[in-house]
Each structure stands twice: as structure tokens, then as C-alpha cells.
Design a protein around this motif. Sequence first.
Motif, PDB file in Angstrom:
ATOM      1  N   PRO A 104     -18.338  47.983  -5.718  1.00  0.00           N
ATOM      2  CA  PRO A 104     -17.840  46.656  -5.303  1.00  0.00           C
ATOM      3  C   PRO A 104     -17.072  45.981  -6.430  1.00  0.00           C
ATOM      4  CG  PRO A 104     -20.195  46.567  -5.771  1.00  0.00           C
ATOM      5  CD  PRO A 104     -19.794  47.996  -5.962  1.00  0.00           C
ATOM      6  N   SER A 105     -15.845  46.415  -6.650  1.00  0.00           N
ATOM      7  CA  SER A 105     -15.039  45.866  -7.741  1.00  0.00           C
ATOM      8  C   SER A 105     -14.760  44.379  -7.498  1.00  0.00           C
ATOM      9  CB  SER A 105     -13.716  46.642  -7.809  1.00  0.00           C
ATOM     10  OG  SER A 105     -12.853  46.005  -8.717  1.00  0.00           O
ATOM     11  N   LYS A 106     -14.783  43.608  -8.581  1.00  0.00           N
ATOM     12  CA  LYS A 106     -14.473  42.170  -8.483  1.00  0.00           C
ATOM     13  C   LYS A 106     -12.994  41.942  -8.225  1.00  0.00           C
ATOM     14  CE  LYS A 106     -15.862  40.424 -12.389  1.00  0.00           C
ATOM     15  NZ  LYS A 106     -16.352  39.771 -13.575  1.00  0.00           N
ATOM     16  N   TYR A 107     -12.175  42.977  -8.482  1.00  0.00           N
ATOM     17  CA  TYR A 107     -10.730  42.771  -8.508  1.00  0.00           C
ATOM     18  C   TYR A 107      -9.995  43.137  -7.223  1.00  0.00           C
ATOM     19  CZ  TYR A 107     -12.081  42.075 -13.271  1.00  0.00           C
ATOM     20  OH  TYR A 107     -12.709  41.583 -14.385  1.00  0.00           O
ATOM     21  N   THR A 108     -10.743  43.575  -6.226  1.00  0.00           N
ATOM     22  CA  THR A 108     -10.127  43.883  -4.924  1.00  0.00           C
ATOM     23  C   THR A 108     -11.202  43.833  -3.845  1.00  0.00           C
ATOM     24  OG1 THR A 108      -8.942  45.557  -3.633  1.00  0.00           O
ATOM     25  CG2 THR A 108     -10.461  46.399  -5.267  1.00  0.00           C
ATOM     26  N   ASP A 109     -10.764  43.596  -2.606  1.00  0.00           N
ATOM     27  CA  ASP A 109     -11.723  43.669  -1.495  1.00  0.00           C
ATOM     28  C   ASP A 109     -11.662  45.038  -0.828  1.00  0.00           C
ATOM     29  OD1 ASP A 109     -12.693  41.127  -1.809  1.00  0.00           O
ATOM     30  OD2 ASP A 109     -11.086  40.241  -0.575  1.00  0.00           O
ATOM     31  N   HIS A 110     -10.735  45.856  -1.317  1.00  0.00           N
ATOM     32  CA  HIS A 110     -10.557  47.173  -0.699  1.00  0.00           C
ATOM     33  C   HIS A 110     -11.614  48.119  -1.267  1.00  0.00           C
ATOM     34  CE1 HIS A 110      -8.315  49.808   1.817  1.00  0.00           C
ATOM     35  NE2 HIS A 110      -8.052  50.662   0.841  1.00  0.00           N
ATOM     36  N   SER A 111     -12.852  47.894  -0.823  1.00  0.00           N
ATOM     37  CA  SER A 111     -13.959  48.643  -1.420  1.00  0.00           C
ATOM     38  C   SER A 111     -15.143  48.689  -0.467  1.00  0.00           C
ATOM     39  CB  SER A 111     -14.403  47.964  -2.715  1.00  0.00           C
ATOM     40  OG  SER A 111     -15.231  46.853  -2.410  1.00  0.00           O
ATOM     41  N   VAL A 112     -16.210  49.307  -0.937  1.00  0.00           N
ATOM     42  CA  VAL A 112     -17.451  49.397  -0.151  1.00  0.00           C
ATOM     43  C   VAL A 112     -17.973  48.030   0.272  1.00  0.00           C
ATOM     44  CG1 VAL A 112     -18.373  51.634  -0.886  1.00  0.00           C
ATOM     45  CG2 VAL A 112     -18.639  49.643  -2.384  1.00  0.00           C
ATOM     46  N   LYS A 113     -17.573  46.974  -0.416  1.00  0.00           N
ATOM     47  CA  LYS A 113     -18.120  45.672   0.004  1.00  0.00           C
ATOM     48  C   LYS A 113     -17.516  45.212   1.333  1.00  0.00           C
ATOM     49  CE  LYS A 113     -15.281  42.790  -3.038  1.00  0.00           C
ATOM     50  NZ  LYS A 113     -15.146  42.410  -4.424  1.00  0.00           N
ATOM     51  N   SER A 114     -16.433  45.836   1.768  1.00  0.00           N
ATOM     52  CA  SER A 114     -15.845  45.511   3.075  1.00  0.00           C
ATOM     53  C   SER A 114     -16.186  46.573   4.122  1.00  0.00           C
ATOM     54  CB  SER A 114     -14.325  45.404   2.953  1.00  0.00           C
ATOM     55  OG  SER A 114     -13.964  44.555   1.903  1.00  0.00           O
ATOM     56  N   SER A 115     -17.155  47.423   3.811  1.00  0.00           N
ATOM     57  CA  SER A 115     -17.521  48.503   4.739  1.00  0.00           C
ATOM     58  C   SER A 115     -18.844  48.197   5.427  1.00  0.00           C
ATOM     59  CB  SER A 115     -17.689  49.818   3.961  1.00  0.00           C
ATOM     60  OG  SER A 115     -16.469  50.189   3.392  1.00  0.00           O
ATOM     61  N   VAL A 137     -21.737  53.229  -4.221  1.00  0.00           N
ATOM     62  CA  VAL A 137     -21.876  54.690  -4.361  1.00  0.00           C
ATOM     63  C   VAL A 137     -21.941  55.078  -5.834  1.00  0.00           C
ATOM     64  CG1 VAL A 137     -20.730  56.909  -3.969  1.00  0.00           C
ATOM     65  CG2 VAL A 137     -20.690  55.169  -2.191  1.00  0.00           C
ATOM     66  N   VAL A 138     -21.100  54.435  -6.641  1.00  0.00           N
ATOM     67  CA  VAL A 138     -21.033  54.805  -8.069  1.00  0.00           C
ATOM     68  C   VAL A 138     -22.383  54.553  -8.737  1.00  0.00           C
ATOM     69  CG1 VAL A 138     -19.892  54.292 -10.263  1.00  0.00           C
ATOM     70  CG2 VAL A 138     -18.545  54.366  -8.157  1.00  0.00           C
ATOM     71  N   LYS A 139     -22.984  53.414  -8.425  1.00  0.00           N
ATOM     72  CA  LYS A 139     -24.286  53.084  -9.034  1.00  0.00           C
ATOM     73  C   LYS A 139     -25.361  54.084  -8.604  1.00  0.00           C
ATOM     74  CE  LYS A 139     -27.490  49.281  -9.857  1.00  0.00           C
ATOM     75  NZ  LYS A 139     -28.647  50.141  -9.863  1.00  0.00           N
ATOM     76  N   GLU A 140     -25.362  54.408  -7.312  1.00  0.00           N
ATOM     77  CA  GLU A 140     -26.399  55.336  -6.841  1.00  0.00           C
ATOM     78  C   GLU A 140     -26.238  56.714  -7.486  1.00  0.00           C
ATOM     79  OE1 GLU A 140     -27.688  55.269  -2.797  1.00  0.00           O
ATOM     80  OE2 GLU A 140     -27.022  53.208  -2.502  1.00  0.00           O
ATOM     81  N   ILE A 141     -25.003  57.145  -7.646  1.00  0.00           N
ATOM     82  CA  ILE A 141     -24.787  58.449  -8.307  1.00  0.00           C
ATOM     83  C   ILE A 141     -25.194  58.355  -9.776  1.00  0.00           C
ATOM     84  CG2 ILE A 141     -23.017  60.115  -9.083  1.00  0.00           C
ATOM     85  CD1 ILE A 141     -23.509  60.533  -6.143  1.00  0.00           C
ATOM     86  N   ALA A 142     -24.777  57.291 -10.460  1.00  0.00           N
ATOM     87  CA  ALA A 142     -25.102  57.147 -11.897  1.00  0.00           C
ATOM     88  C   ALA A 142     -26.618  57.082 -12.085  1.00  0.00           C
ATOM     89  CB  ALA A 142     -24.427  55.904 -12.469  1.00  0.00           C
ATOM     90  N   ASP A 143     -27.300  56.330 -11.237  1.00  0.00           N
ATOM     91  CA  ASP A 143     -28.769  56.216 -11.363  1.00  0.00           C
ATOM     92  C   ASP A 143     -29.443  57.565 -11.115  1.00  0.00           C
ATOM     93  OD1 ASP A 143     -28.493  53.550 -11.902  1.00  0.00           O
ATOM     94  OD2 ASP A 143     -29.193  52.840  -9.940  1.00  0.00           O
ATOM     95  N   ALA A 144     -28.956  58.276 -10.090  1.00  0.00           N
ATOM     96  CA  ALA A 144     -29.563  59.581  -9.785  1.00  0.00           C
ATOM     97  C   ALA A 144     -29.328  60.566 -10.933  1.00  0.00           C
ATOM     98  CB  ALA A 144     -28.998  60.134  -8.484  1.00  0.00           C
ATOM     99  N   CYS A 145     -28.147  60.489 -11.545  1.00  0.00           N
ATOM    100  CA  CYS A 145     -27.860  61.382 -12.683  1.00  0.00           C
ATOM    101  C   CYS A 145     -28.866  61.107 -13.809  1.00  0.00           C
ATOM    102  CB  CYS A 145     -26.442  61.165 -13.204  1.00  0.00           C
ATOM    103  SG  CYS A 145     -25.192  61.883 -12.145  1.00  0.00           S
ATOM    104  N   ARG A 146     -29.108  59.847 -14.069  1.00  0.00           N
ATOM    105  CA  ARG A 146     -30.077  59.506 -15.125  1.00  0.00           C
ATOM    106  C   ARG A 146     -31.464  60.011 -14.745  1.00  0.00           C
ATOM    107  NH1 ARG A 146     -27.057  55.398 -16.499  1.00  0.00           N
ATOM    108  NH2 ARG A 146     -27.689  54.203 -14.669  1.00  0.00           N
ATOM    109  N   GLU A 147     -31.833  59.802 -13.488  1.00  0.00           N
ATOM    110  CA  GLU A 147     -33.170  60.229 -13.050  1.00  0.00           C
ATOM    111  C   GLU A 147     -33.364  61.744 -13.209  1.00  0.00           C
ATOM    112  OE1 GLU A 147     -34.186  59.028  -9.041  1.00  0.00           O
ATOM    113  OE2 GLU A 147     -35.807  60.517  -8.932  1.00  0.00           O
ATOM    114  N   TYR A 148     -32.331  62.509 -12.875  1.00  0.00           N
ATOM    115  CA  TYR A 148     -32.481  63.968 -12.930  1.00  0.00           C
ATOM    116  C   TYR A 148     -32.014  64.575 -14.250  1.00  0.00           C
ATOM    117  CZ  TYR A 148     -33.940  63.983  -8.106  1.00  0.00           C
ATOM    118  OH  TYR A 148     -34.647  63.785  -6.953  1.00  0.00           O
ATOM    119  N   GLY A 149     -31.572  63.712 -15.170  1.00  0.00           N
ATOM    120  CA  GLY A 149     -31.211  64.217 -16.501  1.00  0.00           C
ATOM    121  C   GLY A 149     -29.913  65.004 -16.514  1.00  0.00           C
TER     122      GLY A 149
END
Length: 451
Positions: free
Chosen positions: A100-111, A120-132
Motif C-alpha cells: 500500500p504505497s503512500k504515493y499512489t492508489d494504484h495498489s493493493v489498497k484499492s483491491s 503482499v510485500v510485507k507477508e512475503i518479507a515476514d515469511a522469509c524472516r520466519e523461515y530464515g
Amino acid sequence: MLRTFSFLFFSLFLFQSLNAQNLPKPSPRQLAWQQLETTAFLHFTVNTFTDKEWGDGTESPQIFNPTQFDARKIVKTLKETGFKIAIITAKHHDGFCLWPSKYTDHSVKSSPWKNGQGDVVKEIADACREYGIKFGFYLSPWDQHEATYGTDKYNDFYKNQLKELLTNYGEVAEVWFDGAKGKNAKDMQYDFDGYWQLVRQLQPKAVLFSDAGPDVRWVGNETGNAGQTCWSTIDATNLAPGKADSKYLNTGDPNGKSWIPAETDVSIRPGWFYHAAEDSKVKTGQELVNLYYQSVGRNSLLLLNIPPNREGLFSEPDIKSLYDFRSILNETFKTNLGKGSMAAALTDNQLKTHVTVPVNKPLVLDFKKTITFDRALFQENIANGQRNAEATLEYWDGKAWKKVETFTTIGYKRLLRFPEIKTSKVRVTVLQAKQPVQLAEVGFYKASEKE
Ligand code: FUL
């Protein structure tokens, strides 16, 4: 006379050591990156829902609705099949942002997905950390949705987005700058230097990919083929993102002054994005193993794309191929049949402990018993530069030395595949090298029956 002789000798010595010092060498971040070997790309965006490879920026964010999206399942599969980084397409050429970029509405926040609350980016980044495993992202400079594209303002827009991704998602291991641009794209000058500075400042450990570096270069094709000869060095002066000489990038350049190793990006499917029609065209485990030999086995790194489907998961055929791939590699490389009889430095899995092999001084490896193998592995201590230009592997058939193969570059890793050989000793002769070769690892293996 003696004085002249010792002067000559001294100059020769000086020349040699100066030369050694002058060899381009990897930065610590490049050295760490190279050793990851297998990394994963995740191409995911509105294209997944429109069945296209390139969107045009007019897609409605309403179509993005991966109802079963589960980053933990995706990353768990990657972890279990040996992938060390996941690189997500945070924004592809269509401009739709998976965060959800602050600089555009053309994103997951309009979905509709998660009522516009998803990231999506946060969930992938968090999962990467969780699984090392490490996390990276692709942020397309070419953006067909953003109105400022084509003006100077776009560089600020892009940097703002880059900053969001570099500050809100923890440690970033790789940032992918794609030079691709459609023929009808508006003309604009990207501020690549400014983009790169931002990454250096905010994520100093991250490697920067673009066609010609600064840290990692494109291998010059999307079919998963590093050059049979593959130098980690190039001369980057006349190259830039989007301005690539694919043949040159494929083989590198022994005289290149910059250390910019090749990354082999290739998809598990014909396309980069998921298309149901390609479910029957997923590369098999064996085909992925071939890609491993053609990339990691030729001094490159495999960046394999596995695109999530419309549900937001990997599809069954892709998952099967990934597990087959890893089990074949595990079986093949489980036992180094030369271990125990060769110098310990050659089998301790450490690049820095090595045996120095000068040109034309064969290194005989006596196994003291007969072993049967059909794969060979060589690695150089690349921390001190890439040196081997040509070498030959021979085996003793009881009466004479017989050639297995003459090969060119080694670099981080060289893998050879050949018909089965039974022998009690082999010898390796360096025929051409920039400096005496620092051989770090040597291995002889019997390939998995499944290969
Ligand atoms: C290319 C892009 O145009 C493709 O869509 C894909 O993202 C590939 C990895 O890079 O330049």
C-alpha cells in the motif's frame, strides 16, 4: 651481473604480486550473494488475473484478488527446496503495487483482497524472516500507470517508492532493477545513480542487480544458460540498464576491471507470470537440475521464477518439480567420493582454505582405491579473484592418463558432467590462468539415478 639478475628477479616478483593485487575481487556482499547458489523470483501482479505477461497500466485494481494467498506456504516450499532468497515483483511494468504505497492508489489498497488492507510485500518479507531465507524485491522503473512517468518528477516518485520498500520491510538482500521498456514507452532518463545511492544508504548489505551491475549483472538470456566460459569480471563502461550486450554479458571478460558476476534468471514455466494454460508446461525436476548445472555449475547463480497462481499459491506441478529438483541435487552431491584421500583444504566446504595450482604443474589426486563417478566439481577461492582460464581433467586407466574434459573458467563453481569413469587417480592441469589458481574445493560424485 648478479645485481642485474637480482634486480630482474625482484622486478618479476614485484610484477607478480602487483598483478595479484590488481585482480578484481568481490565485495563482501557479492561474495556472500554468490554462495547462495539457488534463489527464487516470484512474479505476481494484475497480470496473474489478466493472463498477460506485460500489463499496460489500465488494469483495475479490482481484479487483484488472490483469495487463498499464503506467503508462509510459498516461502516454506522455497525453504524446503533449498532456495536462499525470495524476490517479489513489488511493482511490474503495469505500475500496480503489491504494497500500500503512500504515493499512489494504484495498489493493493484499492483491491478487494483483504478489503484493501493487505500487503503482499510485507507477508512475503515476514515469511522469509520466519523461515530464515533472505528477502528481495523487483521494482520496475518502467511504469505505465503513473502520470508523472516521462518527467523528472517520476524519479522522485520512484525514489519515494524505493524508500518505502527499503525501510518498512526489514533487511533486504537484493534489489532488482529491470532495464526493460516497451517500444512505445515515453522517453525518460532514469536517475539510476540516485536509486543506487538510496539502496546503499538504507540497505548496505543488499546487492544491486541491473543488466550491467553495479553488483550483479544479467546473464544475457532468459533460457537459463550461463556461458560455458563465464568470467565474473566485465568492463561496464559502455553498458547500462536497458543497454545490454547479451553475448558479452553471457561470457564476461577476463580483462574486465569490474567484478560483476552473472545471475541466471529463468522461469519454471514458459512465461514469467502464471497462466493456467501453462500448467502442463512446467519444467520437470530433471530440467531444473539441468538449469542448475548451466548456471551455478558455470560460475553463475540460479534465479528461478515460480509464479504464484490466481489463488495466491504455487500450483501443484511447480511444487512437485521443486521437490524433485532438490532431491536429485541432494542425492547427487551427498557424497564426495574423493573426500578423505585429497588434501583436507579441498573438501572442507570453505573457499578460503585452498591448494595453489600453478600453470602446467599437474595436481595429482590419488584416491588410493577405485572410485566410480560421472560428475566433478571445482571451486576457486574467488575472494582473491577469478584466475583459471583453461584446465584439463584426466584419469588414470591403469596404463596412461586419459582425458575426461578440457574446460575453461571455474570461478565460484564449475560442474562437469561426463559418462561414468572408474579410476584410482585423476590429475588436474591448469593450462592458462591469470595467476596461480587457488583451488578451494574439488569433488567427484555419482549422479542420482533420477538425474
Ligand atoms: C524482463 C521483464 O520484461 C519480464 O516481464 C520479467 O520481469 C523479466 C524478469 O525481466 O525484463
